[in-house]
Design a protein around this motif. Structure first.
Motif, PDB file in Angstrom:
ATOM      1  N   TRP A  39       0.822  -1.205   0.000  1.00  0.00           N
ATOM      2  CA  TRP A  39       0.000   0.000   0.000  1.00  0.00           C
ATOM      3  C   TRP A  39       0.861   1.261   0.000  1.00  0.00           C
ATOM      4  O   TRP A  39       0.573   2.221  -0.700  1.00  0.00           O
ATOM      5  N   THR A  40       1.942   1.231   0.789  1.00  0.00           N
ATOM      6  CA  THR A  40       2.816   2.412   0.806  1.00  0.00           C
ATOM      7  C   THR A  40       3.495   2.607  -0.545  1.00  0.00           C
ATOM      8  O   THR A  40       3.746   3.739  -0.958  1.00  0.00           O
ATOM      9  N   ASP A  41       3.784   1.499  -1.250  1.00  0.00           N
ATOM     10  CA  ASP A  41       4.406   1.607  -2.574  1.00  0.00           C
ATOM     11  C   ASP A  41       3.418   2.099  -3.619  1.00  0.00           C
ATOM     12  O   ASP A  41       3.733   2.975  -4.431  1.00  0.00           O
ATOM     13  N   GLU A  42       2.201   1.525  -3.615  1.00  0.00           N
ATOM     14  CA  GLU A  42       1.244   1.791  -4.680  1.00  0.00           C
ATOM     15  C   GLU A  42       0.427   3.059  -4.447  1.00  0.00           C
ATOM     16  O   GLU A  42       0.105   3.772  -5.400  1.00  0.00           O
ATOM     17  N   CYS A  43       0.086   3.311  -3.188  1.00  0.00           N
ATOM     18  CA  CYS A  43      -0.859   4.397  -2.906  1.00  0.00           C
ATOM     19  C   CYS A  43      -0.276   5.499  -2.035  1.00  0.00           C
ATOM     20  O   CYS A  43      -0.821   6.607  -2.010  1.00  0.00           O
ATOM     21  N   GLY A  44       0.785   5.211  -1.309  1.00  0.00           N
ATOM     22  CA  GLY A  44       1.347   6.191  -0.396  1.00  0.00           C
ATOM     23  C   GLY A  44       1.719   7.514  -1.039  1.00  0.00           C
ATOM     24  O   GLY A  44       1.369   8.590  -0.523  1.00  0.00           O
ATOM     25  N   PRO A  45       2.434   7.479  -2.182  1.00  0.00           N
ATOM     26  CA  PRO A  45       2.844   8.748  -2.794  1.00  0.00           C
ATOM     27  C   PRO A  45       1.679   9.666  -3.156  1.00  0.00           C
ATOM     28  O   PRO A  45       1.779  10.889  -3.047  1.00  0.00           O
ATOM     29  N   THR A  46       0.559   9.106  -3.608  1.00  0.00           N
ATOM     30  CA  THR A  46      -0.586   9.930  -4.002  1.00  0.00           C
ATOM     31  C   THR A  46      -1.506  10.234  -2.820  1.00  0.00           C
ATOM     32  O   THR A  46      -2.225  11.232  -2.834  1.00  0.00           O
ATOM     33  N   ALA A  47      -1.495   9.362  -1.803  1.00  0.00           N
ATOM     34  CA  ALA A  47      -2.392   9.568  -0.663  1.00  0.00           C
ATOM     35  C   ALA A  47      -1.816  10.546   0.352  1.00  0.00           C
ATOM     36  O   ALA A  47      -2.561  11.129   1.144  1.00  0.00           O
TER      37      ALA A  47
ATOM     38  N   GLY B 239      -6.548  -0.158  -6.685  1.00  0.00           N
ATOM     39  CA  GLY B 239      -6.698  -1.480  -6.107  1.00  0.00           C
ATOM     40  C   GLY B 239      -7.480  -2.450  -6.972  1.00  0.00           C
ATOM     41  O   GLY B 239      -7.469  -3.660  -6.713  1.00  0.00           O
ATOM     42  N   GLN B 240      -8.165  -1.932  -7.990  1.00  0.00           N
ATOM     43  CA  GLN B 240      -8.928  -2.805  -8.885  1.00  0.00           C
ATOM     44  C   GLN B 240      -8.092  -3.342 -10.032  1.00  0.00           C
ATOM     45  O   GLN B 240      -8.534  -4.226 -10.770  1.00  0.00           O
ATOM     46  N   ALA B 241      -6.884  -2.829 -10.188  1.00  0.00           N
ATOM     47  CA  ALA B 241      -6.023  -3.280 -11.290  1.00  0.00           C
ATOM     48  C   ALA B 241      -5.589  -4.724 -11.047  1.00  0.00           C
ATOM     49  O   ALA B 241      -5.304  -5.115  -9.907  1.00  0.00           O
TER      50      ALA B 241
END
Length: 423
Positions: free
Chosen positions: A302-310, A380-382
């Motif tokens: 999650w930190t890799d995939e979403c952290g930068p944008t969140a 997360g749907q990818a």
């Protein structure tokens, strides 16, 4: 060498890549058992002294072998999910890392090891690939169950070494067992035998008629080559575990390869500590270990995939802190459970406490990963989302019956009130 479980999941841990060594796929070296049958009443050992690397490779069960397994599992996770089974290379690396021998009695060359070690190793593997971690935990656990076979049955399993991989389908009882001269004939189908494609033996269970016509939950050890594996495993999560069904048509299992489930409730006389612990005290711990590893993988992903944008969004810090705290708490609960199993007093209350803690740890992991997944949005749907895969794996694994919180809570309440003198 005893591996210390990872217990801290702070921000620094989430961004640092785990250290590994180059993988190896060489076949494991085994040590033939001695014939003088030494006693097993000794403290848990995590590296048998007789096991020395004979060809420059890591000794079975070494940290280097575990690192190699973890690296192989990480690189093969997507392929395992697609093929719905582990690769032969990962299955061989599980043996190299000492998982099948972990609870095998020392007299057969096994480690008679600790629950703390299997928790650490299985969760580490599951952090790389949940399906591989699941099979790691179960291959280890099934060696412990097989130690309850009569002496002749154990010799048949481990005469050539302690490393046979053992799959299992024992709860609930399935198929049909008909008593015949010298044993039982097995017919029918048994579902969800994890890792069965790579197993040399399978433990199966059926109802049989015991003394005075009372039903017995009886377990049988069957060579995998005598069974037919059915390609039935196509689930949402843990897809790579290869938990297929097996069928038997008239296989006769001799009496020395059978025991009843109730035997698992008591200690083996003169055995190592891992064989004195009742099955209910550690069943949930075994199944929760890969849940913990997969949850840690979800947090990292999650930190890799979403952290930068969140980062900077309302609630972002609370989400990250809350999820990491739940997963950290789950790890602490399971470490306490493993220590209780390895060294604590064995009482009805301590058994119930372990069941409570394992089920609660699974709930904490599931809740944390569920929040992380739903905070991913469309990312997360990818199909290639590692968060999504971890979410599916954790959801599936945490749903195992051994981790049912309602059942564990009822058992704990009964034991606690009895211990406190209120019942």
């Amino acid at each position: 060498m005893l591996t210390t479980p990872r217990t801290v999941l702070g921000a620094a841990d989430l961004t640092a890549a785990p250290t590994t060594t180059a993988p190896t796929t060489a076949a494991p070296t085994t040590t033939a058992p001695t014939t003088d049958q030494p006693a097993d009443d000794q403290p848990p050992t995590d590296q048998p002294a007789a096991d020395r690397p004979q060809d420059g490779r890591s000794a079975p069960g070494s940290q280097e072998a575990l690192n190699s397994l973890t690296e192989l599992a990480r690189h093969g996770a997507a392929t395992a999910e697609e093929q719905r089974r582990l690769s032969p290379q990962v299955a061989a690396a599980l043996v190299d890392a000492g998982l099948p021998r972990h609870f095998v009695p020392a007299r057969w060359g096994g480690a008679a090891g600790s629950f703390a070690r299997v928790l650490a190793d299985a969760s580490a593997v599951a952090e790389a690939c949940a399906a591989a971690g699941w099979c790691a935990a179960l291959f280890a656990a099934h060696g412990r169950l097989a130690a309850y076979l009569p002496e002749e049955g154990q010799r048949e399993l481990w005469a050539d070494g302690p490393d046979p991989r053992i799959a299992s389908s024992i709860i609930p009882p399935q198929g049909r067992a008909t008593e015949v001269a010298g044993g039982w004939r097995l017919d029918g189908r048994w579902r969800t035998a994890s890792g069965v494609d790579h197993a040399e033996w399978v433990l199966l269970a059926s109802w049989t008629e015991g003394p005075e016509g009372i039903r017995e939950h009886r377990i049988f050890a069957v060579p995998r080559a005598e069974l037919t594996v059915r390609d039935t495993w196509d689930p949402v999560g843990l897809r790579g575990s290869g938990s297929n069904s097996v069928t038997s048509e008239g296989i006769v299992v001799p009496a020395h390869r059978s025991f009843t489930l109730c035997a698992l409730l008591g200690p083996l006389p003169g055995a190592a500590r891992c064989h004195q612990v009742p099955y209910p005290m550690v069943a949930g711990l075994i199944f929760a270990a890969p849940v913990l590893g997969a949850a840690r993988a979800a947090l990292r992903a999650w930190t890799d995939e979403c952290g930068p944008t969140a980062s900077g969004r309302p609630g972002w810090s609370l989400l990250l802190a809350g999820a990491s705290a739940r997963i950290h708490a789950a790890g602490l609960l399971l470490e306490c459970s493993a220590d209780r199993a390895d060294r604590g007093a064995i009482t009805p209350l301590s058994v119930a406490e372990n069941r409570r803690d394992a089920a609660t740890a699974a709930v904490l992991c599931r809740e944390a990963v569920d929040e992380l997944f739903h905070a991913c949005g469309m990312r997360g749907q990818a199909p290639d989302s590692r968060v999504q895969r971890a979410w599916r794996d954790v959801t599936t694994a945490a749903g195992h019956g051994a981790l049912d919180l309602g059942t564990a809570a009822g058992a704990y309440a009964d034991a606690a009130l009895a211990a406190w003198g209120t019942r």
